[in-house]
Design an enzyme around this catalytic site. Sequence first.
Site, mmCIF file in Angstrom:
data_model
loop_
_atom_site.group_PDB
_atom_site.id
_atom_site.type_symbol
_atom_site.label_atom_id
_atom_site.label_comp_id
_atom_site.label_asym_id
_atom_site.label_seq_id
_atom_site.Cartn_x
_atom_site.Cartn_y
_atom_site.Cartn_z
ATOM 1 N N ASP A 12 0.820 -1.226 0.000
ATOM 2 C CA ASP A 12 0.000 0.000 0.000
ATOM 3 C C ASP A 12 0.850 1.271 0.000
ATOM 4 O O ASP A 12 0.461 2.292 0.542
ATOM 5 C CB ASP A 12 -0.961 0.042 1.205
ATOM 6 N N HIS A 40 -4.495 -2.550 -6.064
ATOM 7 C CA HIS A 40 -3.908 -1.250 -6.376
ATOM 8 C C HIS A 40 -5.052 -0.296 -6.609
ATOM 9 O O HIS A 40 -5.984 -0.628 -7.324
ATOM 10 C CB HIS A 40 -3.148 -1.293 -7.700
HETATM 11 P P1 GDP Z 1 -0.310 0.053 -3.785
HETATM 12 O O1 GDP Z 1 -0.918 -1.246 -3.407
HETATM 13 O O2 GDP Z 1 1.122 0.164 -3.381
HETATM 14 O O3 GDP Z 1 -0.557 0.437 -5.182
HETATM 15 O O4 GDP Z 1 -1.038 1.138 -2.899
HETATM 16 P P2 GDP Z 1 -2.575 1.542 -2.795
HETATM 17 O O5 GDP Z 1 -3.300 1.345 -4.028
HETATM 18 O O6 GDP Z 1 -3.144 1.046 -1.522
HETATM 19 O O7 GDP Z 1 -2.289 3.087 -2.680
HETATM 20 C C1 GDP Z 1 -2.278 4.007 -1.973
HETATM 21 C C2 GDP Z 1 -3.429 4.991 -2.041
HETATM 22 O O8 GDP Z 1 -2.808 6.233 -2.058
HETATM 23 C C3 GDP Z 1 -4.315 4.988 -3.258
HETATM 24 O O9 GDP Z 1 -5.614 5.356 -2.853
HETATM 25 C C4 GDP Z 1 -3.718 6.058 -4.171
HETATM 26 O O10 GDP Z 1 -4.652 6.670 -4.994
HETATM 27 C C5 GDP Z 1 -3.194 6.996 -3.169
HETATM 28 N N1 GDP Z 1 -2.001 7.734 -3.539
HETATM 29 C C6 GDP Z 1 -0.904 7.316 -4.235
HETATM 30 N N2 GDP Z 1 0.008 8.301 -4.284
HETATM 31 C C7 GDP Z 1 -0.508 9.350 -3.588
HETATM 32 C C8 GDP Z 1 -0.034 10.630 -3.244
HETATM 33 O O11 GDP Z 1 1.091 11.040 -3.562
HETATM 34 N N3 GDP Z 1 -0.865 11.428 -2.497
HETATM 35 C C9 GDP Z 1 -2.096 11.026 -2.079
HETATM 36 N N4 GDP Z 1 -2.830 11.842 -1.351
HETATM 37 N N5 GDP Z 1 -2.567 9.811 -2.377
HETATM 38 C C10 GDP Z 1 -1.788 8.982 -3.117
#
Ligand code: GDP
Length: 424
Positions: A12, A40
């Site tokens: 995440d 994701h």
């Molecule tokens: P992954 O499994 O590593 O892809 O992570 P997730 O999908 O759980 O991602 C993290 C969350 O953070 C998602 O809701 C993204 O849209 C959000 N996100 C990613 N980068 C950023 C950022 O730089 N700022 C903010 N506010 N949200 C982000």
Amino acid sequence: MVKAVVGANWGDEGKGKITDMLAEKADIIVRFQGGANAGHTIINNYGKFALHTLPSGVFYHHTTSVIGNGVALDIPVLFNEIQSVIEQGVPAPKILVSDRAQIVMSYHKDFDAYEEERLGGKSFGSTKSGIAPFYSDKYAKVGFQVSELFDDELLREKVVRVAELKNVLLKHLYHKPAIDPDELYDELQEYKKMVEPYVCDVSLFLDKAIGEGREILLEGQLGSLKDPDHGIYPMVTSSSTLAAYGAIGAGIPPYEIKKIITVCKAYSSAVGAGAFVSEIFGEEADELRRRGGDGGEFGATTGRPRRMGWFDCVASKYGCRMQGTTDVAFTVLDVLGYLDEIPVCVGYEINGEVTTDFPSTHLLEKAKPVLETLPGWKCDIRGIKEYGKLPENCRRYIEFIERQIGYPITMVSNGPGREDIIYK
Ligand code: GDP
């Protein structure tokens, strides 16, 4: 060139966003491990999507999305995800599924749930997607490989053998209904129909693509600390989350992976059980969880509230090292703009001694965080495009962490969108 996008921590970290962003210039995106147990979250001009099986490249018309042999392939989930993406107006994606990928069966999910039930309070916090029973079977050599769907004789013999084996556990350990070999065979026939259009010799396809100089992204799921060897065993996932495994799970030479982009989030979050040294609780945690990610830190697959903590330099330094990081993408920094002061975990105190080296699990359980507090920047940094335009305290935070972890932060993400990125 082959690049890997992987996580430094518990998952995440925002890998989906970074992959989606890098996919603009990529030809092929490959999932090489994991299954439908994590997701994701991607936000783009088509809307907001939680993908569990499809790689983050499906939104571009020019990319081919590949499910590598290392993935726990959940065929109905894949099939439904393809349908739902198309229904939401995304052009039909080009998808290839490795003929060497193995299939998550419905009984894998049942076994996952039965085992959690048996363990009661001592459970691992599984998402019950069948991942652990799936990988156990793969290595016990009783899994079903996609290629086997096309050998009817083998399949008819194997369903009987597998049912016999599973039914011992179902009857005597779990006291649950037995598997009928004929139903198992029918299930596999269903899967065959769904997956047939996408099946491909993926390693051969990638060998050709590498030869042609195509841009290939390997997209990891979860992060270093969930790796079965190098993570917080046994509170880990069942397939390797490291970039090195990208070579195996995609079927390419290890030396072709030239860039390893390790994603680190500006604070910590974790799901499931296990030691989490920089964890915070109460109102402090609730506020960070509410403000975190995009719309709060809740599981993309399960909706479970994530455990929250301050940035952990010890875990992240280790996480980056195990990945073989060439670049760090530092994400979700915008979220911290509300804090007057930001604590950062810079060491672990274990048995009265302070270390910055991440220990194995039994010592980790004893670790207490050593915190250092940095001043906050108290403003919204979304929309900023240049590193030099970030508030001074924000730059100090980034540079402090960069020194602590010892790997270069080359990208800073200051919002969930594709364009919310600052190159440093
Ligand atoms: P992954 O499994 O590593 O892809 O992570 P997730 O999908 O759980 O991602 C993290 C969350 O953070 C998602 O809701 C993204 O849209 C959000 N996100 C990613 N980068 C950023 C950022 O730089 N700022 C903010 N506010 N949200 C982000």
